[in-house]
Design a protein around this motif. Structure first.
Motif, PDB file in Angstrom:
ATOM      1  N   LYS A  43       0.839  -1.205   0.000  1.00 45.08           N
ATOM      2  CA  LYS A  43       0.000   0.000   0.000  1.00 45.08           C
ATOM      3  C   LYS A  43       0.877   1.259   0.000  1.00 45.08           C
ATOM      4  N   LEU A  44       1.939   1.216   0.762  1.00 47.25           N
ATOM      5  CA  LEU A  44       2.867   2.340   0.845  1.00 47.25           C
ATOM      6  C   LEU A  44       3.505   2.619  -0.519  1.00 47.25           C
ATOM      7  N   ALA A  45       3.928   1.547  -1.181  1.00 49.15           N
ATOM      8  CA  ALA A  45       4.546   1.689  -2.503  1.00 49.15           C
ATOM      9  C   ALA A  45       3.538   2.209  -3.532  1.00 49.15           C
ATOM     10  N   GLU A  46       2.307   1.746  -3.395  1.00 47.60           N
ATOM     11  CA  GLU A  46       1.271   2.104  -4.378  1.00 47.60           C
ATOM     12  C   GLU A  46       0.734   3.519  -4.157  1.00 47.60           C
ATOM     13  N   LEU A  47       0.505   3.873  -2.871  1.00 50.62           N
ATOM     14  CA  LEU A  47      -0.220   5.111  -2.558  1.00 50.62           C
ATOM     15  C   LEU A  47       0.672   6.232  -2.033  1.00 50.62           C
ATOM     16  N   GLY A  48       1.894   5.896  -1.633  1.00 48.94           N
ATOM     17  CA  GLY A  48       2.784   6.907  -1.067  1.00 48.94           C
ATOM     18  C   GLY A  48       2.588   7.060   0.442  1.00 48.94           C
ATOM     19  N   ALA A  49       3.392   7.923   1.043  1.00 49.21           N
ATOM     20  CA  ALA A  49       3.371   8.106   2.508  1.00 49.21           C
ATOM     21  C   ALA A  49       2.364   9.172   2.913  1.00 49.21           C
ATOM     22  N   LEU A  50       1.750   8.964   4.059  1.00 50.86           N
ATOM     23  CA  LEU A  50       0.842   9.939   4.655  1.00 50.86           C
ATOM     24  C   LEU A  50       1.618  10.837   5.622  1.00 50.86           C
ATOM     25  N   PRO A  51       1.043  11.961   6.035  1.00 50.82           N
ATOM     26  CA  PRO A  51       1.704  12.791   7.043  1.00 50.82           C
ATOM     27  C   PRO A  51       1.977  12.023   8.348  1.00 50.82           C
ATOM     28  N   GLN A  52       1.157  11.007   8.626  1.00 54.80           N
ATOM     29  CA  GLN A  52       1.319  10.239   9.875  1.00 54.80           C
ATOM     30  C   GLN A  52       2.441   9.198   9.802  1.00 54.80           C
ATOM     31  N   HIS A  53       2.982   8.954   8.620  1.00 57.32           N
ATOM     32  CA  HIS A  53       4.059   7.967   8.508  1.00 57.32           C
ATOM     33  C   HIS A  53       5.356   8.495   9.131  1.00 57.32           C
ATOM     34  N   ARG A  54       6.147   7.571   9.659  1.00 57.92           N
ATOM     35  CA  ARG A  54       7.425   7.919  10.298  1.00 57.92           C
ATOM     36  C   ARG A  54       8.501   8.019   9.209  1.00 57.92           C
ATOM     37  N   ARG A  55       8.915   9.217   8.948  1.00 61.70           N
ATOM     38  CA  ARG A  55       9.810   9.458   7.825  1.00 61.70           C
ATOM     39  C   ARG A  55      11.217   8.901   7.995  1.00 61.70           C
ATOM     40  N   SER A  56      11.612   8.652   9.234  1.00 59.75           N
ATOM     41  CA  SER A  56      12.970   8.141   9.484  1.00 59.75           C
ATOM     42  C   SER A  56      13.056   6.623   9.324  1.00 59.75           C
ATOM     43  N   PHE A  57      11.899   5.957   9.182  1.00 63.27           N
ATOM     44  CA  PHE A  57      11.903   4.502   9.034  1.00 63.27           C
ATOM     45  C   PHE A  57      12.167   4.139   7.575  1.00 63.27           C
ATOM     46  N   THR A  58      13.071   3.192   7.352  1.00 67.49           N
ATOM     47  CA  THR A  58      13.594   2.901   6.013  1.00 67.49           C
ATOM     48  C   THR A  58      12.524   2.717   4.927  1.00 67.49           C
ATOM     49  N   PRO A  59      11.476   1.880   5.128  1.00 69.25           N
ATOM     50  CA  PRO A  59      10.505   1.691   4.033  1.00 69.25           C
ATOM     51  C   PRO A  59       9.818   3.009   3.635  1.00 69.25           C
ATOM     52  N   VAL A  60       9.557   3.869   4.629  1.00 70.73           N
ATOM     53  CA  VAL A  60       8.900   5.158   4.343  1.00 70.73           C
ATOM     54  C   VAL A  60       9.888   6.083   3.634  1.00 70.73           C
ATOM     55  N   LYS A  61      11.114   6.114   4.134  1.00 68.61           N
ATOM     56  CA  LYS A  61      12.176   6.936   3.539  1.00 68.61           C
ATOM     57  C   LYS A  61      12.342   6.587   2.053  1.00 68.61           C
ATOM     58  N   LYS A  62      12.351   5.283   1.779  1.00 65.69           N
ATOM     59  CA  LYS A  62      12.534   4.822   0.390  1.00 65.69           C
ATOM     60  C   LYS A  62      11.408   5.327  -0.508  1.00 65.69           C
ATOM     61  N   VAL A  63      10.181   5.241  -0.001  1.00 69.66           N
ATOM     62  CA  VAL A  63       9.022   5.686  -0.775  1.00 69.66           C
ATOM     63  C   VAL A  63       9.105   7.191  -1.031  1.00 69.66           C
ATOM     64  N   LEU A  64       9.504   7.946  -0.013  1.00 70.72           N
ATOM     65  CA  LEU A  64       9.597   9.403  -0.164  1.00 70.72           C
ATOM     66  C   LEU A  64      10.700   9.791  -1.144  1.00 70.72           C
ATOM     67  N   GLU A  65      11.713   8.937  -1.240  1.00 76.50           N
ATOM     68  CA  GLU A  65      12.829   9.244  -2.149  1.00 76.50           C
ATOM     69  C   GLU A  65      12.503   8.879  -3.600  1.00 76.50           C
ATOM     70  N   THR A  66      11.446   8.084  -3.798  1.00 79.68           N
ATOM     71  CA  THR A  66      11.082   7.693  -5.163  1.00 79.68           C
ATOM     72  C   THR A  66      10.095   8.674  -5.764  1.00 79.68           C
ATOM     73  N   LYS A  67       9.234   8.181  -6.625  1.00 81.52           N
ATOM     74  CA  LYS A  67       8.415   9.093  -7.448  1.00 81.52           C
ATOM     75  C   LYS A  67       7.274   9.766  -6.711  1.00 81.52           C
ATOM     76  N   PHE A  68       7.017   9.335  -5.463  1.00 77.19           N
ATOM     77  CA  PHE A  68       5.835   9.867  -4.789  1.00 77.19           C
ATOM     78  C   PHE A  68       6.142  11.140  -4.024  1.00 77.19           C
ATOM     79  N   THR A  69       5.177  12.013  -3.992  1.00 81.62           N
ATOM     80  CA  THR A  69       5.209  13.134  -3.073  1.00 81.62           C
ATOM     81  C   THR A  69       4.112  12.863  -2.043  1.00 81.62           C
ATOM     82  N   ASP A  70       4.160  13.579  -0.921  1.00 76.71           N
ATOM     83  CA  ASP A  70       3.142  13.364   0.109  1.00 76.71           C
ATOM     84  C   ASP A  70       1.752  13.685  -0.437  1.00 76.71           C
ATOM     85  N   LYS A  71       0.809  12.857   0.040  1.00 76.04           N
ATOM     86  CA  LYS A  71      -0.579  13.106  -0.373  1.00 76.04           C
ATOM     87  C   LYS A  71      -1.163  14.175   0.517  1.00 76.04           C
TER      88      LYS A  71
END
Length: 201
Positions: A173-201
């Motif tokens: 879901k994270l890979a498909e939809l991107g990170a929410l404001p409530q996601h922990r940005r310092s955690f690796t899976p979230v960090k990876k998603v933020l570094e790819t094509k997604f911007t915050d919703k």
């Protein structure tokens, strides 16, 4: 068999839930039980069914001398790291108790440095110490309810199912939809998603 520290009348147990999830706060609870009002069946919250946890949580709130919740939000976790945020949330739970304890038993192997009372860390305390078991149940029930509320806000992420933990479903879901404001940005899976094509919703 755990031996309680001697000479202390009011002993609080403290535990946290939510160190592993990728989203939301780390939630803690502090509980001082009433020796004249025992609660049967206290155990590590992870070993209890959801139905049993919910029933015990109500009983703890009813019978404990005093209880309180504490928390550290996702942005605090990102700022100071999950261990320090957990310890901070534990301190907040203890300081929120309407009756202050004479001694605190903390689940794990670290003691929050800002506690104003003597304390002892107890490894596997949620299985050994009734007060810590009670705290683990209250914290788990509170955090699960928060994830269910988040699920209502963002049903497409399936938070009610995975409770924010990095399960296969959550990672998909994270890979498909991107990170929410409530996601922990310092955690690796979230960090990876933020570094790819997604911007915050």
């Amino acid at each position: 068999m755990f031996e309680y520290p001697q000479g202390y009348e009011l002993i609080a147990g403290v535990d946290e839930v939510g160190r592993g999830p990728l989203v939301g706060a780390v939630v803690t609870a502090a509980v001082i039980l009433d020796p004249n009002n025992p609660i049967e069946g206290l155990a590590d919250s992870k070993k209890l069914s959801e139905k049993k946890r919910l029933a015990l949580a109500e009983e703890i709130k009813e019978k404990a001398l005093v209880w309180a919740l504490g928390r550290a939000e996702a942005n605090e976790i990102d700022e100071i790291n999950i261990l320090q945020a957990s310890l901070l949330a534990m301190t907040r739970a203890v300081k929120s108790l309407k009756i202050q304890p004479h001694f605190v038993l903390v689940d794990g192997n670290k003691i929050p440095k800002d506690l104003d009372v003597p304390a002892q860390a107890v490894v596997k305390g949620d299985s050994l110490v009734a007060e810590i078991s009670a705290a683990s149940i209250l914290a788990k029930v509170a955090r699960d309810q928060e994830m269910e509320e988040l699920d209502k806000q963002y049903p497409e992420y399936a938070f009610a199912q995975h409770k924010g933990y990095p399960t296969k479903l959550h990672l998909e879901k994270l890979a498909e939809l991107g990170a929410l404001p409530q996601h922990r940005r310092s955690f690796t899976p979230v960090k990876k998603v933020l570094e790819t094509k997604f911007t915050d919703k």
